[in-house]
Design a protein around this motif. Sequence first.
Motif, mmCIF file in Angstrom:
data_model
loop_
_atom_site.group_PDB
_atom_site.id
_atom_site.type_symbol
_atom_site.label_atom_id
_atom_site.label_comp_id
_atom_site.label_asym_id
_atom_site.label_seq_id
_atom_site.Cartn_x
_atom_site.Cartn_y
_atom_site.Cartn_z
ATOM 1 N N GLU A 96 46.708 24.015 42.133
ATOM 2 C CA GLU A 96 45.667 23.205 41.682
ATOM 3 C C GLU A 96 45.721 21.824 41.432
ATOM 4 N N GLY A 97 44.831 21.269 42.191
ATOM 5 C CA GLY A 97 44.648 19.812 42.064
ATOM 6 C C GLY A 97 45.089 19.332 43.337
ATOM 7 N N PHE A 98 45.434 20.186 44.588
ATOM 8 C CA PHE A 98 45.772 19.419 45.898
ATOM 9 C C PHE A 98 44.500 19.172 46.471
ATOM 10 N N GLU A 99 44.338 17.843 47.022
ATOM 11 C CA GLU A 99 43.290 17.220 47.369
ATOM 12 C C GLU A 99 43.074 18.066 48.792
ATOM 13 N N LEU A 100 42.091 18.673 49.163
ATOM 14 C CA LEU A 100 41.758 19.338 50.414
ATOM 15 C C LEU A 100 41.426 18.171 51.416
ATOM 16 N N LEU A 101 42.087 18.462 52.744
ATOM 17 C CA LEU A 101 41.940 17.468 53.886
ATOM 18 C C LEU A 101 40.312 17.345 54.262
ATOM 19 N N GLU A 102 39.789 18.530 54.201
ATOM 20 C CA GLU A 102 38.376 18.449 54.164
ATOM 21 C C GLU A 102 37.677 19.408 53.295
ATOM 22 N N PRO A 103 36.201 19.346 53.019
ATOM 23 C CA PRO A 103 35.824 20.124 52.202
ATOM 24 C C PRO A 103 35.716 21.729 52.841
ATOM 25 N N THR A 104 35.984 22.774 51.905
ATOM 26 C CA THR A 104 35.540 24.304 52.496
ATOM 27 C C THR A 104 34.305 24.913 52.219
ATOM 28 N N PHE A 105 33.915 25.671 52.863
ATOM 29 C CA PHE A 105 32.631 26.383 52.372
ATOM 30 C C PHE A 105 32.813 27.705 52.498
ATOM 31 N N GLU A 106 32.415 28.557 51.560
ATOM 32 C CA GLU A 106 32.413 29.757 51.348
ATOM 33 C C GLU A 106 31.171 30.575 50.961
ATOM 34 N N PHE A 107 31.209 31.859 51.259
ATOM 35 C CA PHE A 107 30.046 32.585 50.639
ATOM 36 C C PHE A 107 30.571 33.723 49.712
ATOM 37 N N SER A 108 29.919 34.142 48.780
ATOM 38 C CA SER A 108 30.172 35.430 48.185
ATOM 39 C C SER A 108 29.054 36.234 48.074
ATOM 40 N N TYR A 109 29.030 37.424 48.125
ATOM 41 C CA TYR A 109 27.884 38.413 48.171
ATOM 42 C C TYR A 109 27.561 38.481 46.723
ATOM 43 N N LYS A 110 26.366 38.030 46.241
ATOM 44 C CA LYS A 110 25.929 38.125 45.048
ATOM 45 C C LYS A 110 25.696 39.479 44.519
ATOM 46 N N ASP A 111 26.436 40.039 43.816
ATOM 47 C CA ASP A 111 26.236 41.193 43.367
ATOM 48 C C ASP A 111 27.333 41.721 42.202
ATOM 49 N N ASP A 112 26.738 41.730 40.998
ATOM 50 C CA ASP A 112 27.766 41.764 39.843
ATOM 51 C C ASP A 112 28.579 42.866 39.806
ATOM 52 N N ASP A 113 27.988 44.297 40.196
ATOM 53 C CA ASP A 113 28.543 45.509 40.132
ATOM 54 C C ASP A 113 29.904 45.333 41.042
ATOM 55 N N LEU A 114 29.911 44.537 42.035
ATOM 56 C CA LEU A 114 30.808 44.499 43.089
ATOM 57 C C LEU A 114 31.663 43.131 42.654
ATOM 58 N N GLY A 115 31.273 42.370 41.821
ATOM 59 C CA GLY A 115 32.341 41.306 41.391
ATOM 60 C C GLY A 115 32.236 40.118 42.416
ATOM 61 N N ASP A 116 30.920 40.034 42.966
ATOM 62 C CA ASP A 116 30.558 39.078 44.089
ATOM 63 C C ASP A 116 31.614 38.737 44.950
ATOM 64 N N PRO A 117 32.104 39.723 45.836
ATOM 65 C CA PRO A 117 33.043 39.800 46.801
ATOM 66 C C PRO A 117 32.784 38.602 47.731
ATOM 67 N N LEU A 118 33.923 38.077 48.227
ATOM 68 C CA LEU A 118 34.022 36.922 49.380
ATOM 69 C C LEU A 118 33.540 37.612 50.778
ATOM 70 N N ILE A 119 32.581 36.963 51.292
ATOM 71 C CA ILE A 119 32.265 37.412 52.686
ATOM 72 C C ILE A 119 32.020 36.199 53.588
ATOM 73 N N ASN A 120 31.875 36.443 54.763
ATOM 74 C CA ASN A 120 31.297 35.347 55.808
ATOM 75 C C ASN A 120 30.037 35.610 56.309
ATOM 76 N N GLU A 121 29.375 34.504 57.129
ATOM 77 C CA GLU A 121 27.895 34.853 57.655
ATOM 78 C C GLU A 121 28.033 36.151 58.492
ATOM 79 N N TYR A 122 29.101 36.557 59.212
ATOM 80 C CA TYR A 122 28.716 37.698 60.043
ATOM 81 C C TYR A 122 28.460 39.018 59.063
#
Length: 234
Positions: free
Chosen positions: A109-135
């Motif tokens: 924690e605290g490592f300054e990223l070399l560039e910003p990241t972008f991520e999607f989670s699927y908004k679903d409480d029952d599934l705990g908002d799993p990480l997905i990508n655009e595909y």
Amino acid sequence: MEKQELLYEGKAKKVFTTEDPDLLIVDYKDDATAFNGEKKGTIVGKGVVNNRMSNYMFKMLEEKGVPTHYVQELSDRETVVKKVEIVPLEVIIRNVAAGSFSKRLGIEEGFELLEPTFEFSYKDDDLGDPLINEYFAYAIGISNRKEVEQIKEYAFKVNEALIEEFKKIGIKLVDFKIEFGRYKDEVILADEISPDTCRLWDLETNQKLDKDRFRRDLGDVEEAYEEVYRRLGL
Ligand code: C5P
């Protein structure tokens, strides 16, 4: 504009219908949850901070060309917003490693990223908002290429604007989550921008001024929210 029926009650907000079918009233609560609702508590005054801070940020973003659901602040806790259909994607941008990113990738924690990241989670409480990508989003039919491109463009613009805004008040924007909604053939920024949804660290001391104080039992939770509010001059 007056509240009519309770349309929805979420973890941190109540949403009411109004006499205008295109508009809703959001009422921000002091209730706090973490770890997908497993941890519950109250952060006294949080509703006021999150309402007024979100409105401040939405107004600033509108001026910079990002359309939002913001219409009018009614009171300390209540705001009129455009009624959108929420895109079921949580959009997370990170500038500094922290939280689930650090855990997943083993990066301190605290490592300054070399560039910003972008991520999607699927908004679903029952599934705990799993990480997905655009595909995944295309494959299960929750969004499309045009919408995702627009969301990405706005999200990076939001990141630039927020970094600048927080820097002015001595705060480092570590990461944040935003949500978008569909409104009249447009995709616009919805939900909130607050210490519940952003990681905010003091620029000089790295002191956490956000919901991690609640999640991690760090103490001085209310004081952290109040500090951000105070520095913004709200
Ligand atoms: O937990 P994680 O490191 O993935 O969180 C990244 C950012 O997204 C943090 O600022 C966190 O407050 C926010 N977030 C959120 N709502 C969620 C998940 C994360 O506001 N459901």
